[in-house]
Design an enzyme around this catalytic site. Structure first.
Site, PDB file in Angstrom:
ATOM      1  N   CYS A   1       0.869  -1.168  -0.069  1.00  0.00           N
ATOM      2  CA  CYS A   1      -0.154  -0.124  -0.054  1.00  0.00           C
ATOM      3  C   CYS A   1       0.784   1.249   0.094  1.00  0.00           C
ATOM      4  O   CYS A   1       0.269   2.480  -0.356  1.00  0.00           O
ATOM      5  CB  CYS A   1      -1.085   0.045   1.351  1.00  0.00           C
ATOM      6  SG  CYS A   1      -2.069  -1.387   1.223  1.00  0.00           S
TER       7      CYS A   1
ATOM      8  N   HIS B   1      -3.686   7.253   1.847  1.00  0.00           N
ATOM      9  CA  HIS B   1      -3.964   6.140   1.479  1.00  0.00           C
ATOM     10  C   HIS B   1      -5.415   5.433   1.992  1.00  0.00           C
ATOM     11  O   HIS B   1      -5.692   5.731   3.287  1.00  0.00           O
ATOM     12  CB  HIS B   1      -2.865   4.984   2.130  1.00  0.00           C
ATOM     13  CG  HIS B   1      -3.366   3.401   2.009  1.00  0.00           C
ATOM     14  ND1 HIS B   1      -3.560   3.102   0.540  1.00  0.00           N
ATOM     15  CD2 HIS B   1      -3.447   2.460   2.808  1.00  0.00           C
ATOM     16  CE1 HIS B   1      -3.842   1.793   0.921  1.00  0.00           C
ATOM     17  NE2 HIS B   1      -3.674   1.569   2.026  1.00  0.00           N
TER      18      HIS B   1
ATOM     19  N   ASN C   1      -9.992  -0.119  -0.534  1.00  0.00           N
ATOM     20  CA  ASN C   1      -8.595  -0.086  -0.588  1.00  0.00           C
ATOM     21  C   ASN C   1      -8.139  -0.625  -1.683  1.00  0.00           C
ATOM     22  O   ASN C   1      -8.038  -1.848  -2.040  1.00  0.00           O
ATOM     23  CB  ASN C   1      -7.940  -0.729   0.941  1.00  0.00           C
ATOM     24  CG  ASN C   1      -6.449  -0.939   0.956  1.00  0.00           C
ATOM     25  OD1 ASN C   1      -5.712  -0.464   0.176  1.00  0.00           O
ATOM     26  ND2 ASN C   1      -5.978  -1.161   2.316  1.00  0.00           N
TER      27      ASN C   1
END
Length: 323
Positions: free
Chosen positions: A113, A250, A280
């Site tokens: 990520c 994020h 996500n």
């Protein structure tokens, strides 16, 4: 001094949208449960035969169009991904070929990520050194391919997508008023491997494996680490949280975004939120959210934009960018 300035952004989301209600028909969960704990309402899922390189290519082409240049002007491609089309060669070389490029350098960065922040930092270093002139930095993922669709603790959290930016080396003064990347800081700590990982790999099981996560522990580390690295990055740039116009975080969990904003003393109306629509998307989430905020007009010339992310490893980082 030389600054790496973002001159174009682009993004791409697969056509198929998977809602919370549809997921609730497959696993023991509900729309209310997912929204309350994560803020996620839907996610996009790549079609059969639609690969990470396809998503990345579409985002890259839109970023090039926004920058007003073509692939022939690019001499560096870096792709951040944890879900490449193949173990090797790099997804970046696949995209390079699809763009019709037979010149330049192309390679992947793996930091899950945090991958886009890592790739952005590498590109900044390569451009400001004078080694390259124009870079294409892409975050692209098909996380749906590594999810356990019977694990409600993880399958509800992730989606597929891609985002990209075009960076160009330009002359700056060395002051925080320069346009471009002003500062970035990266960190990692391998002690926490078992909190967020994939239980397979070509060198261990010979399989792709599935994503596994201990969500409560990841949440705790994320809020602390992200607030810390954002403060650190601003200090390096000679700036303070009050100077920030927009935070592009994020997009893992709305509760993490809220917790990080509180620690920095920032209002949520300065945080760009797309997690409700995208879920996500790992390395794609920051450039996806950035492109949304650029195209809807929120981010304007000379705004100070703070990017941040944390992912498996653990890895985490932030970058301060003058638009």
């Amino acid at each position: 001094m030389i600054r790496a300035r973002i001159i174009g952004t682009g993004s791409y989301l697969p056509a198929h949208i998977l809602s919370n209600a549809e997921l609730a028909a497959r696993v023991d969960t509900s729309d209310e449960w997912i929204i309350e704990r994560t803020g996620i309402r839907q996610r996009h899922i790549a079609a059969e035969g639609e690969f990470t390189s396809d998503l990345g290519l579409a985002a890259a082409q839109r970023a090039l169009d926004a920058a007003g240049i073509t692939a022939t002007d690019v001499d560096l491609i870096i792709v951040a991904t944890a879900t490449p089309d193949q173990t090797f060669p790099a997804c970046a070389t696949v995209i390079q070929h699809k763009l019709g490029m037979i010149h330049g350098v192309a390679f992947d960065v793996a930091a899950v990520c945090s991958g886009f922040l890592y790739a952005l930092s590498v590109a900044d270093a390569m451009l400001t050194s004078g080694a390259h002139r124009t870079a294409l930095v892409i975050g692209a993922e098909t996380f749906s391919r590594i999810l356990d669709w019977e694990d409600r603790g993880t399958c509800v959290l992730f989606g597929d997508g891609a985002g990209a930016v075009v960076l160009r080396a330009e002359t700056g003064t060395g002051s925080p008023a320069d346009r471009g990347i002003l500062a970035h800081r990266l960190h990692s700590d391998g002690r926490y491997n078992d909190l967020l990982y994939v239980d397979g790999g070509p060198g261990s099981t010979g399989t792709t494996g599935k994503l596994r996560m201990k969500g409560r522990e990841v949440f705790r580390h994320a809020v602390t680490n992200l607030a810390s690295v954002m403060t650190e990055t601003l200090a390096v740039a000679g700036l303070a949280p009050t100077d920030v116009d927009w935070v592009i975080p994020h997009q893992a969990n709305l509760r993490i975004l809220e917790g990080t904003a509180r620690k920095l003393g920032l209002s949520m109306d300065r945080i760009v939120v797309t997690v409700d629509r995208h879920a996500n998307t790992s390395a794609a989430s920051v450039p996806l959210a950035l492109d949304v905020a650029v195209r809807d007009g929120r981010i304007k010339s000379n705004d100070l934009v703070l990017l941040e992310a944390m992912g498996g490893g653990f890895t985490w980082g932030a970058a301060a960018v003058r638009w």
